[in-house]
Design a protein around this motif. Structure first.
Motif, mmCIF file in Angstrom:
data_model
loop_
_atom_site.group_PDB
_atom_site.id
_atom_site.type_symbol
_atom_site.label_atom_id
_atom_site.label_comp_id
_atom_site.label_asym_id
_atom_site.label_seq_id
_atom_site.Cartn_x
_atom_site.Cartn_y
_atom_site.Cartn_z
ATOM 1 N N ASP A 5 -60.432 -36.772 21.579
ATOM 2 C CA ASP A 5 -60.824 -36.621 20.185
ATOM 3 C C ASP A 5 -60.443 -35.226 19.707
ATOM 4 O O ASP A 5 -60.873 -34.231 20.254
ATOM 5 C CB ASP A 5 -62.329 -36.840 20.057
ATOM 6 C CG ASP A 5 -62.796 -36.876 18.613
ATOM 7 O OD1 ASP A 5 -61.983 -36.606 17.711
ATOM 8 O OD2 ASP A 5 -63.976 -37.176 18.399
ATOM 9 N N GLY A 7 -60.976 -33.802 16.496
ATOM 10 C CA GLY A 7 -61.544 -33.844 15.151
ATOM 11 C C GLY A 7 -61.500 -35.270 14.649
ATOM 12 O O GLY A 7 -62.091 -36.153 15.218
ATOM 13 N N ASP A 8 -60.759 -35.480 13.566
ATOM 14 C CA ASP A 8 -60.659 -36.821 13.004
ATOM 15 C C ASP A 8 -59.466 -37.602 13.568
ATOM 16 O O ASP A 8 -59.238 -38.735 13.200
ATOM 17 C CB ASP A 8 -60.572 -36.754 11.483
ATOM 18 C CG ASP A 8 -59.359 -35.975 10.999
ATOM 19 O OD1 ASP A 8 -58.785 -35.204 11.788
ATOM 20 O OD2 ASP A 8 -59.000 -36.137 9.828
ATOM 21 N N ASP A 58 -51.527 -39.511 11.643
ATOM 22 C CA ASP A 58 -52.156 -38.507 12.512
ATOM 23 C C ASP A 58 -51.346 -37.218 12.608
ATOM 24 O O ASP A 58 -51.815 -36.228 13.154
ATOM 25 C CB ASP A 58 -52.349 -39.068 13.920
ATOM 26 C CG ASP A 58 -53.415 -40.157 13.986
ATOM 27 O OD1 ASP A 58 -54.147 -40.349 12.997
ATOM 28 O OD2 ASP A 58 -53.514 -40.805 15.048
#
Length: 67
Positions: A5, A7-8, A58
């Protein structure tokens, strides 16, 4: 293998495999086609397009749809 992970943005094993295939096929030096990635990973062209769009969002790749 666990997801990472950031962050987002989550790096999954599938995304990692996809990025490794792009590098193996010369993605650092030239544009790699969906067809070449599909052959390398033994997946459909539609699956390649789906993953490429996710990696674009991303920020991992630049993806230009075929015109």
């Amino acid at each position: 293998m666990k997801s990472i992970d950031r962050g987002d943005v989550i790096m999954t094993p599938s995304k990692g495999d996809f990025l490794k295939a792009i590098i193996k096929l010369g993605g650092g030096e030239r544009q790699v086609s969906n067809k070449d990635i599909a052959k390398e990973l033994h997946i459909s062209s539609a699956a390649v397009t789906d993953m490429a769009q996710k990696l674009l969002i991303d920020g991992y790749i630049y993806y230009a749809p075929y015109k």
